[in-house]
Design a protein around this motif. Sequence first.
Motif, PDB file in Angstrom:
ATOM      1  N   ALA A  24       0.822  -1.214   0.000  1.00 31.18           N
ATOM      2  CA  ALA A  24       0.000   0.000   0.000  1.00 31.18           C
ATOM      3  C   ALA A  24       0.854   1.260   0.000  1.00 31.18           C
ATOM      4  N   SER A  25       1.981   1.194   0.680  1.00 28.47           N
ATOM      5  CA  SER A  25       2.858   2.370   0.782  1.00 28.47           C
ATOM      6  C   SER A  25       3.494   2.752  -0.548  1.00 28.47           C
ATOM      7  N   GLN A  26       3.423   1.865  -1.526  1.00 27.00           N
ATOM      8  CA  GLN A  26       3.993   2.150  -2.842  1.00 27.00           C
ATOM      9  C   GLN A  26       3.075   3.027  -3.694  1.00 27.00           C
ATOM     10  N   TYR A  27       1.854   3.253  -3.237  1.00 24.10           N
ATOM     11  CA  TYR A  27       0.865   4.001  -4.011  1.00 24.10           C
ATOM     12  C   TYR A  27       0.445   5.268  -3.276  1.00 24.10           C
ATOM     13  N   SER A  28       0.175   6.315  -4.042  1.00 25.16           N
ATOM     14  CA  SER A  28      -0.268   7.565  -3.429  1.00 25.16           C
ATOM     15  C   SER A  28      -1.763   7.538  -3.123  1.00 25.16           C
ATOM     16  N   SER A  29      -2.493   6.657  -3.775  1.00 23.73           N
ATOM     17  CA  SER A  29      -3.944   6.553  -3.541  1.00 23.73           C
ATOM     18  C   SER A  29      -4.245   6.066  -2.136  1.00 23.73           C
ATOM     19  N   SER A  30      -5.420   6.433  -1.663  1.00 21.76           N
ATOM     20  CA  SER A  30      -5.911   5.865  -0.416  1.00 21.76           C
ATOM     21  C   SER A  30      -6.434   4.466  -0.752  1.00 21.76           C
ATOM     22  N   ILE A  31      -6.094   3.481   0.077  1.00 17.40           N
ATOM     23  CA  ILE A  31      -6.488   2.096  -0.174  1.00 17.40           C
ATOM     24  C   ILE A  31      -7.113   1.543   1.101  1.00 17.40           C
ATOM     25  N   LYS A  32      -8.317   1.024   0.954  1.00 21.21           N
ATOM     26  CA  LYS A  32      -9.005   0.435   2.100  1.00 21.21           C
ATOM     27  C   LYS A  32      -9.339  -1.013   1.786  1.00 21.21           C
ATOM     28  N   LEU A  33      -9.289  -1.822   2.813  1.00 21.86           N
ATOM     29  CA  LEU A  33      -9.746  -3.203   2.737  1.00 21.86           C
ATOM     30  C   LEU A  33     -11.029  -3.282   3.549  1.00 21.86           C
ATOM     31  N   ASN A  41      -7.586   0.993   6.761  1.00 18.73           N
ATOM     32  CA  ASN A  41      -6.625   1.673   5.902  1.00 18.73           C
ATOM     33  C   ASN A  41      -5.485   0.686   5.659  1.00 18.73           C
ATOM     34  N   ALA A  42      -5.243   0.356   4.393  1.00 17.91           N
ATOM     35  CA  ALA A  42      -4.216  -0.638   4.066  1.00 17.91           C
ATOM     36  C   ALA A  42      -2.806  -0.142   4.360  1.00 17.91           C
ATOM     37  N   LYS A  43      -2.642   1.145   4.621  1.00 12.24           N
ATOM     38  CA  LYS A  43      -1.321   1.695   4.943  1.00 12.24           C
ATOM     39  C   LYS A  43      -1.050   1.676   6.449  1.00 12.24           C
ATOM     40  N   SER A  44      -2.012   1.170   7.214  1.00 11.36           N
ATOM     41  CA  SER A  44      -1.897   1.115   8.678  1.00 11.36           C
ATOM     42  C   SER A  44      -1.796  -0.327   9.144  1.00 11.36           C
ATOM     43  N   ILE A  45      -0.668  -0.683   9.721  1.00 11.33           N
ATOM     44  CA  ILE A  45      -0.494  -2.065  10.180  1.00 11.33           C
ATOM     45  C   ILE A  45      -1.515  -2.425  11.253  1.00 11.33           C
ATOM     46  N   MET A  46      -1.809  -1.494  12.136  1.00 10.16           N
ATOM     47  CA  MET A  46      -2.800  -1.761  13.185  1.00 10.16           C
ATOM     48  C   MET A  46      -4.197  -1.907  12.584  1.00 10.16           C
ATOM     49  N   SER A  66      -4.821   9.087  -7.672  1.00 11.83           N
ATOM     50  CA  SER A  66      -4.234   9.196  -9.008  1.00 11.83           C
ATOM     51  C   SER A  66      -3.787   7.854  -9.588  1.00 11.83           C
ATOM     52  N   ASP A  67      -3.407   6.900  -8.750  1.00  9.07           N
ATOM     53  CA  ASP A  67      -2.968   5.589  -9.247  1.00  9.07           C
ATOM     54  C   ASP A  67      -3.886   4.468  -8.752  1.00  9.07           C
ATOM     55  N   GLU A  68      -5.172   4.793  -8.606  1.00  8.11           N
ATOM     56  CA  GLU A  68      -6.143   3.860  -8.029  1.00  8.11           C
ATOM     57  C   GLU A  68      -6.288   2.552  -8.804  1.00  8.11           C
ATOM     58  N   THR A  69      -6.263   2.619 -10.116  1.00  6.57           N
ATOM     59  CA  THR A  69      -6.413   1.405 -10.912  1.00  6.57           C
ATOM     60  C   THR A  69      -5.247   0.457 -10.695  1.00  6.57           C
ATOM     61  N   ASP A  70      -4.035   0.991 -10.734  1.00  3.39           N
ATOM     62  CA  ASP A  70      -2.848   0.163 -10.505  1.00  3.39           C
ATOM     63  C   ASP A  70      -2.831  -0.400  -9.088  1.00  3.39           C
ATOM     64  N   ALA A  71      -3.204   0.418  -8.115  1.00  3.94           N
ATOM     65  CA  ALA A  71      -3.217  -0.019  -6.722  1.00  3.94           C
ATOM     66  C   ALA A  71      -4.223  -1.139  -6.509  1.00  3.94           C
ATOM     67  N   ALA A  72      -5.433  -0.978  -7.018  1.00  2.00           N
ATOM     68  CA  ALA A  72      -6.459  -2.004  -6.843  1.00  2.00           C
ATOM     69  C   ALA A  72      -6.049  -3.309  -7.519  1.00  2.00           C
ATOM     70  N   GLU A  73      -5.466  -3.213  -8.690  1.00  3.30           N
ATOM     71  CA  GLU A  73      -5.032  -4.420  -9.407  1.00  3.30           C
ATOM     72  C   GLU A  73      -3.900  -5.127  -8.654  1.00  3.30           C
ATOM     73  N   ALA A  74      -2.944  -4.356  -8.124  1.00  2.00           N
ATOM     74  CA  ALA A  74      -1.830  -4.944  -7.375  1.00  2.00           C
ATOM     75  C   ALA A  74      -2.339  -5.671  -6.127  1.00  2.00           C
TER      76      ALA A  74
END
Length: 80
Positions: A24-33, A41-46, A66-74
């Motif tokens: 998750a840290s490789q992407y600027s987009s916000s990523i949630k599971l 928040n996928a960028k939060s270990i807790m 901005s990179d949501e498509t790449d992030a979701a696919e990864a």
Amino acid sequence: MVEKLVKVGSTDGDRTVAKIVQLASQYSSSIKLVKDNAAANAKSIMGVMSIGVYEGEDFKIVADGSDETDAAEAFYEYLK
């Protein structure tokens, strides 16, 4: 915003959680599971630890930015 559904394949316990945060840290987009009624928040270990990521569970990946498509696919490729 991009949303993808995924059924988690094999996991490696805490290493899976650490790898999710690292990915998750490789992407600027916000990523949630999202699982059931819980979201993390996928960028939060807790956050990721609080919802748990176990083999066979269904998750929704929600990426927004901005990179949501790449992030979701990864995330889809990593978790399946």
